[in-house]
Motif scaffolding. Structure first.
Motif, PDB file in Angstrom:
ATOM      1  N   ARG A  66      29.214  16.217  36.868  1.00 30.94           N
ATOM      2  CA  ARG A  66      30.223  15.482  36.111  1.00 30.94           C
ATOM      3  C   ARG A  66      29.996  13.986  36.283  1.00 30.94           C
ATOM      4  NH1 ARG A  66      33.349  18.672  39.410  1.00 30.94           N
ATOM      5  NH2 ARG A  66      34.088  16.754  40.396  1.00 30.94           N
ATOM      6  N   GLU A 114      30.002  10.759  29.734  1.00 30.76           N
ATOM      7  CA  GLU A 114      29.927  12.164  30.128  1.00 30.76           C
ATOM      8  C   GLU A 114      29.029  12.933  29.156  1.00 30.76           C
ATOM      9  OE1 GLU A 114      30.200  14.295  32.772  1.00 30.76           O
ATOM     10  OE2 GLU A 114      32.395  14.124  32.874  1.00 30.76           O
ATOM     11  N   SER A 119      26.764  21.556  27.741  1.00 31.66           N
ATOM     12  CA  SER A 119      27.348  21.271  29.061  1.00 31.66           C
ATOM     13  C   SER A 119      28.226  22.425  29.529  1.00 31.66           C
ATOM     14  CB  SER A 119      28.148  19.966  29.021  1.00 31.66           C
ATOM     15  OG  SER A 119      29.375  20.115  28.311  1.00 31.66           O
ATOM     16  N   GLN A 137      27.229  25.056  32.842  1.00 28.12           N
ATOM     17  CA  GLN A 137      28.232  25.286  33.882  1.00 28.12           C
ATOM     18  C   GLN A 137      28.546  26.770  34.033  1.00 28.12           C
ATOM     19  OE1 GLN A 137      30.106  23.173  35.992  1.00 28.12           O
ATOM     20  NE2 GLN A 137      28.609  21.612  35.455  1.00 28.12           N
ATOM     21  N   THR A 142      35.738  24.821  31.380  1.00 36.48           N
ATOM     22  CA  THR A 142      36.396  23.717  30.678  1.00 36.48           C
ATOM     23  C   THR A 142      37.807  23.509  31.212  1.00 36.48           C
ATOM     24  OG1 THR A 142      37.273  25.114  28.897  1.00 36.48           O
ATOM     25  CG2 THR A 142      35.060  24.200  28.598  1.00 36.48           C
ATOM     26  N   TYR A 165      37.500  21.785  34.533  1.00 28.97           N
ATOM     27  CA  TYR A 165      37.152  20.381  34.335  1.00 28.97           C
ATOM     28  C   TYR A 165      38.394  19.561  34.015  1.00 28.97           C
ATOM     29  CZ  TYR A 165      35.095  16.152  32.307  1.00 28.97           C
ATOM     30  OH  TYR A 165      34.769  14.840  32.036  1.00 28.97           O
ATOM     31  N   GLU A 203      39.478  16.462  36.209  1.00 27.98           N
ATOM     32  CA  GLU A 203      39.462  15.150  35.560  1.00 27.98           C
ATOM     33  C   GLU A 203      40.817  14.464  35.679  1.00 27.98           C
ATOM     34  OE1 GLU A 203      39.701  12.275  32.216  1.00 27.98           O
ATOM     35  OE2 GLU A 203      40.855  14.118  32.390  1.00 27.98           O
ATOM     36  N   TYR A 215      41.003  19.891  27.464  1.00 25.83           N
ATOM     37  CA  TYR A 215      39.756  20.551  27.839  1.00 25.83           C
ATOM     38  C   TYR A 215      39.925  22.051  28.079  1.00 25.83           C
ATOM     39  CZ  TYR A 215      37.656  15.957  28.446  1.00 25.83           C
ATOM     40  OH  TYR A 215      37.158  14.702  28.220  1.00 25.83           O
ATOM     41  N   ILE A 221      31.281  18.184  29.520  1.00 25.81           N
ATOM     42  CA  ILE A 221      31.918  18.291  30.841  1.00 25.81           C
ATOM     43  C   ILE A 221      30.921  18.072  31.981  1.00 25.81           C
ATOM     44  CG2 ILE A 221      33.741  19.808  29.973  1.00 25.81           C
ATOM     45  CD1 ILE A 221      32.233  22.166  31.257  1.00 25.81           C
ATOM     46  N   SER A 222      29.656  17.787  31.649  1.00 22.28           N
ATOM     47  CA  SER A 222      28.658  17.521  32.696  1.00 22.28           C
ATOM     48  C   SER A 222      27.347  17.120  32.039  1.00 22.28           C
ATOM     49  CB  SER A 222      28.430  18.776  33.556  1.00 22.28           C
ATOM     50  OG  SER A 222      27.714  19.757  32.831  1.00 22.28           O
TER      51      SER A 222
END
Length: 354
Positions: free
Chosen positions: A136, A180, A234, A238, A268, A271, A275, A288, A301-302
């Motif tokens: 992230r 991001e 992303s 993950q 998600t 995240y 966040e 998200y 998200i990454s």
């Protein structure tokens, strides 16, 4: 005969007294042993992470700060459980004189050995700076700070406005004020004069090289913009580790998107809670959380990698509708919700219990 009786009497008189002393010693030894075991148990607990929150915060250690000063500072920041345990650990490892001054980024989910490892990491004039796949942006920030860059310089380097001249920035929607998902994971050398913006610029330039015309055209064929393709990649990286499984997972997600449904991705949701500064939480309601809201999350998200990009650009040709990654890292696919539930219950206990 009288002498024998006298001796026997003395033995009978001493025996209970000796037994009482022996019993007392046993009790005292048991209490001491119990206290040692209890103290060891408490000590081990106090070395553990404060919470599961992954949101980092910056702590600045002043030059000349003692072990006790550092412990107190970390305790006040709610990054360690006990100043005593921190002090005992540092002195026990013989690293009191190796604790560094400077700014460091720590997370509440890091234990004392991890924190001490960061504090004792030497600062050298030339060093390899690494951004990892699946990181992230806040983790990238923490890494750069722990590589020796100042927090202010790092925050400035992560401002997208600095890189408006780079093609990759044009893929970012106007409302997305973050890098991001746009940084390419790799390693770069820095010296004592390198600013963090130099690392970030190289990362962004390298991302542009991996967004080939084939990748971009394939994203478009799937009904995705480049930024949406990066966002889905992303999520895929993950969710799934193996490249062959990533293509199948991408197919599941794309099928859901084309049907106008929810992406249904745990990562998600996690995240969004991280966040926001909290602990990982599947039920936290944020934009998200694709368990609750349809469509893609608002940003990636990454970071991603080649296999995740390729999976979204060229998804598998399957009819899977569900998948779950088990505790052993194996991904199980299914076509019905009932089969998916059965696989989740059989293979995913620890990971699915978040």
């Amino acid at each position: 005969m009288p002498l024998y009786r006298h001796t026997n009497y003395r033995r009978r008189w001493r025996s209970p007294r000796w037994s009482r002393w022996l019993a007392l010693l046993v009790v005292v030894a048991a209490v001491i042993a119990g206290g040692i075991l209890y103290s060891k148990h408490v000590y081990d607990q106090d070395l553990q992470a404060v919470s599961s929150s992954q949101k980092s915060q910056v702590v600045t250690i002043k030059q000349g700060a003692s072990v006790q000063d550092i412990a107190k500072q970390l305790r006040q920041a709610r990054l360690i459980r006990s100043t005593t345990a921190f002090d005992v650990y540092v002195r026990g490892k013989g690293v009191s004189s190796k604790l560094q001054a400077g700014s460091f980024a720590f997370s509440p989910n890091e234990d004392v050995p991890t924190i001490v490892g960061i504090l004792t990491k030497g600062r050298v004039s030339t060093e390899l700076v690494t951004i990892l796949p699946g990181e992230r942006i806040d983790q990238v920030r923490a890494s750069l700070i722990n590589y020796g860059f100042s927090p202010n310089d790092v925050d400035s380097a992560l401002d997208p406005a600095q890189y408006s001249d780079l093609p990759v920035i044009a893929y970012k929607p106007a409302g997305a004020n973050t890098l991001e998902g746009l940084l390419w994971p790799d390693s770069w050398y820095k010296d004592a004069t390198s600013p963090p913006s130099a690392i970030i610029r190289q990362s962004l330039e390298e991302m542009n090289q991996h967004l080939t015309s084939d990748i971009q055209t394939s994203f478009a064929n799937e009904g995705l913009s480049v930024y949406q393709g990066l966002t889905l990649a992303s999520v895929v990286i993950q969710e799934v580790n193996k490249p062959t499984d990533q293509t199948q997972a991408a197919q599941v997600f794309l099928s859901r998107l084309k049907a106008g449904g929810k992406l249904g991705s745990d990562v998600t949701a996690l995240y969004g809670s991280i966040e926001a500064g909290g602990a990982p939480n599947l039920s936290y309601d944020s934009p998200y959380n694709t368990l609750l809201h349809p469509g893609l999350p608002p940003t990636p998200i990454s970071t991603v990698n080649d296999s995740a990009l390729a999976a979204v650009a060229h998804p598998a040709n399957t009819n899977w509708l569900y998948f779950v990654t088990g505790d052993d890292g194996t991904t199980y696919f299914s076509t019905t919700y009932q089969e998916h539930q059965a696989q989740t219950q059989q293979y995913c206990h620890k990971l699915c219990g978040q």
